[in-house]
Scaffold this motif. Structure first.
Motif: not given
Length: 228
Positions: A215-220
């Motif tokens: 989830i933490a890296s989803l936007s990137e």
């Protein structure tokens, strides 16, 4: 439409690292012992060592599928941040059976202490798979004939519900398999322990499902996909 594989490669690398550090199959990563720090005699220690060997053999027996299921749950844990592993008994092989389940087909709930004790899983099986898992007895002639013909194009939705057993005289947990189209109970099971190991990478207060690197890296990752 995957245009860049860095997300998948990163998840695979992290999952493999966790597996190697925590549950390396080439080293005995668990040890049975009595609770507390009290001293036990040699006879009891020998008994524990023998139990440990039996446990290790059954866990990594090829028919148990533990290694493969564990790899899949590690990958789900780092990417989806909620992973589930089902532990059951293979009646045909008379041994343990481990299967990874995706959170995409499961709904979980916690008790008052924040421990998962209720799960509903919705999945589909062919007629041949239904008869192989539950036998011919629960089904009508149509499904039995499809199973004999080996048809795989017709799929049937199955619901597996596991929840605390309200009968205090019985085992703590109850499982029910339901054929949704016919609203028919195909099988009931009772468990000494909750049969699903539900791991959450991390949680925020008030949430049931996990948060973590996926989830933490989803936007990137989504931005990188659009750039590519």
């Amino acid at each position: 439409k995957l245009l860049n594989s860095v997300g998948i490669e990163s998840a695979q690398f992290l999952a493999a690292s966790l597996n190697g550090m925590m549950t390396d199959p080439s080293a005995k990563w668990f040890l049975l012992k009595f609770a507390g720090n009290s001293f036990v005699g040699d006879a009891w220690q020998d008994w524990l060592n023998e139990c440990n060997e039996i446990f290790w053999y059954e866990l990594y027996s090829p028919s148990a599928n533990f290694g493969s299921a564990l790899n899949e749950t590690y990958f789900d844990d780092v990417s989806l941040n909620t992973s589930l592993m089902f532990t059951g008994w293979n009646e045909k092989r008379n041994g343990l059976m481990f299967q990874a389940r995706t959170v995409a087909e499961c709904v979980i709930d916690e008790n008052a202490d924040g421990i998962v004790d209720c799960l509903y899983r919705k999945f589909d099986l062919s007629a041949r798979q239904l008869v192989d898992k539950f036998g011919e007895k629960p089904f009508d002639d149509k499904i039995r004939q499809e199973a004999r013909d080996g048809k795989t194009d017709c799929r049937y939705v199955v619901l597996h519900a596991v929840l605390p057993n309200e009968d205090v005289r019985g085992l703590p947990f109850k499982g029910v398999y339901v054929l949704v189209s016919q609203k028919k109970v195909m099988k009931e099971e009772f468990y000494n322990e909750f049969p699903y190991a539900v791991a959450r990478w991390g949680k925020t207060p008030g949430e049931i499902y996990g948060r973590g690197p996926g989830i933490a890296s989803l936007s990137e990752l989504r931005m990188l996909q659009n750039i590519m």
